[in-house]
Motif scaffolding. Structure first.
Motif, PDB file in Angstrom:
ATOM      1  N   GLY A   1       0.784  -1.231   0.000  1.00 22.81           N
ATOM      2  CA  GLY A   1       0.000   0.000   0.000  1.00 22.81           C
ATOM      3  C   GLY A   1       0.814   1.277   0.000  1.00 22.81           C
ATOM      4  N   GLU A   2       1.845   1.356   0.849  1.00 23.19           N
ATOM      5  CA  GLU A   2       2.655   2.580   0.918  1.00 23.19           C
ATOM      6  C   GLU A   2       3.370   2.848  -0.396  1.00 23.19           C
ATOM      7  OE1 GLU A   2       5.347   3.458   4.188  1.00 23.19           O
ATOM      8  OE2 GLU A   2       4.048   2.273   5.506  1.00 23.19           O
ATOM      9  N   GLU A   3       3.924   1.798  -0.992  1.00 20.81           N
ATOM     10  CA  GLU A   3       4.639   1.946  -2.260  1.00 20.81           C
ATOM     11  C   GLU A   3       3.687   2.349  -3.383  1.00 20.81           C
ATOM     12  OE1 GLU A   3       4.973  -0.706  -0.261  1.00 20.81           O
ATOM     13  OE2 GLU A   3       7.074  -0.640   0.363  1.00 20.81           O
ATOM     14  N   LEU A   4       2.462   1.844  -3.339  1.00 19.11           N
ATOM     15  CA  LEU A   4       1.481   2.201  -4.361  1.00 19.11           C
ATOM     16  C   LEU A   4       1.064   3.661  -4.236  1.00 19.11           C
ATOM     17  CD1 LEU A   4      -0.654  -1.057  -4.335  1.00 19.11           C
ATOM     18  CD2 LEU A   4       1.008  -0.344  -6.066  1.00 19.11           C
ATOM     19  N   VAL A   5       0.901   4.128  -3.015  1.00 18.22           N
ATOM     20  CA  VAL A   5       0.592   5.546  -2.794  1.00 18.22           C
ATOM     21  C   VAL A   5       1.747   6.394  -3.309  1.00 18.22           C
ATOM     22  CG1 VAL A   5       0.262   7.344  -1.034  1.00 18.22           C
ATOM     23  CG2 VAL A   5      -1.013   5.188  -0.893  1.00 18.22           C
ATOM     24  N   ASP A   6       2.989   5.977  -3.018  1.00 17.47           N
ATOM     25  CA  ASP A   6       4.158   6.704  -3.505  1.00 17.47           C
ATOM     26  C   ASP A   6       4.164   6.757  -5.032  1.00 17.47           C
ATOM     27  OD1 ASP A   6       6.828   7.970  -3.150  1.00 17.47           O
ATOM     28  OD2 ASP A   6       7.515   6.138  -4.162  1.00 17.47           O
ATOM     29  N   ALA A   7       3.862   5.649  -5.676  1.00 21.18           N
ATOM     30  CA  ALA A   7       3.835   5.605  -7.146  1.00 21.18           C
ATOM     31  C   ALA A   7       2.755   6.542  -7.691  1.00 21.18           C
ATOM     32  CB  ALA A   7       3.600   4.179  -7.630  1.00 21.18           C
ATOM     33  N   ALA A   8       1.580   6.539  -7.080  1.00 17.70           N
ATOM     34  CA  ALA A   8       0.490   7.419  -7.519  1.00 17.70           C
ATOM     35  C   ALA A   8       0.879   8.885  -7.325  1.00 17.70           C
ATOM     36  CB  ALA A   8      -0.801   7.086  -6.780  1.00 17.70           C
ATOM     37  N   GLU A   9       1.595   9.184  -6.234  1.00 14.95           N
ATOM     38  CA  GLU A   9       2.070  10.545  -6.005  1.00 14.95           C
ATOM     39  C   GLU A   9       3.079  10.954  -7.076  1.00 14.95           C
ATOM     40  OE1 GLU A   9       3.553  10.185  -1.999  1.00 14.95           O
ATOM     41  OE2 GLU A   9       1.619  10.761  -1.121  1.00 14.95           O
ATOM     42  N   ARG A  10       3.932  10.011  -7.492  1.00 17.15           N
ATOM     43  CA  ARG A  10       4.925  10.298  -8.530  1.00 17.15           C
ATOM     44  C   ARG A  10       4.250  10.552  -9.879  1.00 17.15           C
ATOM     45  NH1 ARG A  10      10.466   8.755  -7.223  1.00 17.15           N
ATOM     46  NH2 ARG A  10      10.519   8.066  -5.054  1.00 17.15           N
ATOM     47  N   VAL A  11       3.177   9.799 -10.163  1.00 17.39           N
ATOM     48  CA  VAL A  11       2.426  10.026 -11.397  1.00 17.39           C
ATOM     49  C   VAL A  11       1.827  11.433 -11.379  1.00 17.39           C
ATOM     50  CG1 VAL A  11       0.349   9.364 -12.685  1.00 17.39           C
ATOM     51  CG2 VAL A  11       1.933   7.599 -11.874  1.00 17.39           C
ATOM     52  N   GLU A  12       1.207  11.780 -10.268  1.00 18.96           N
ATOM     53  CA  GLU A  12       0.603  13.109 -10.157  1.00 18.96           C
ATOM     54  C   GLU A  12       1.666  14.202 -10.289  1.00 18.96           C
ATOM     55  OE1 GLU A  12      -2.642  15.234  -7.324  1.00 18.96           O
ATOM     56  OE2 GLU A  12      -0.901  14.392  -6.294  1.00 18.96           O
ATOM     57  N   ALA A  13       2.818  14.022  -9.647  1.00 19.07           N
ATOM     58  CA  ALA A  13       3.881  15.028  -9.707  1.00 19.07           C
ATOM     59  C   ALA A  13       4.431  15.153 -11.129  1.00 19.07           C
ATOM     60  CB  ALA A  13       5.009  14.652  -8.739  1.00 19.07           C
ATOM     61  N   GLU A  14       4.610  14.051 -11.818  1.00 12.40           N
ATOM     62  CA  GLU A  14       5.125  14.104 -13.188  1.00 12.40           C
ATOM     63  C   GLU A  14       4.133  14.810 -14.109  1.00 12.40           C
ATOM     64  OE1 GLU A  14       7.861  13.862 -16.137  1.00 12.40           O
ATOM     65  OE2 GLU A  14       8.199  13.306 -14.045  1.00 12.40           O
TER      66      GLU A  14
END
Length: 126
Positions: free
Chosen positions: A70-83
């Motif tokens: 879960g934490e890694e998936l949230v991090d990945a989603a945050e990276r998508v949003e930031a990009e």
């Protein structure tokens, strides 16, 4: 695919809140063009894609405890949003993080469908 008559196409309902109609993909209330859009259309499609990414992040956060990573998936989603917030989002970066997200959220059909729709939009827009 459903049609209303000879040669007419009313689009595809992919389940949940995803709808594909012509060259547009709708994710919940957000849409993104999947064809080669004109400059003004591309700008609008990117804005809608950014909205879809924000919604995806909210969904991943709300289901975080249901996922093994879960934490890694949230991090990945945050990276998508930031990009996507960048002036020139990088297609490879977006697809890499979305590719990480896809199998991780597969247990939640609505979220998995959102990831797939965003991936398709990224592929066609960048």
């Amino acid at each position: 695919m459903t049609g209303t008559g000879a040669g007419e196409n009313s689009g595809i309902q992919a389940g949940g809140d995803i709808r594909i109609d012509g060259s547009a993909v709708a994710v919940n209330r957000s849409t993104a063009t999947t064809g080669a859009p004109a400059a003004a259309d591309r700008e609008a499609a990117v804005a809608e894609l950014r909205a879809a990414a924000r919604l995806l992040l909210e969904q991943v956060r709300s289901h975080q405890d249901e996922y093994e990573d879960g934490e890694e998936l949230v991090d990945a989603a945050e990276r998508v949003e930031a990009e996507l917030a960048e002036d020139e989002p990088r297609r490879g970066v977006l697809l890499r993080w979305l590719g990480f997200l896809a199998p991780g959220v597969a247990a939640t059909a609505a979220v998995a469908g959102d990831v797939a729709a965003i991936q398709d939009s990224v592929t066609s827009l960048f």
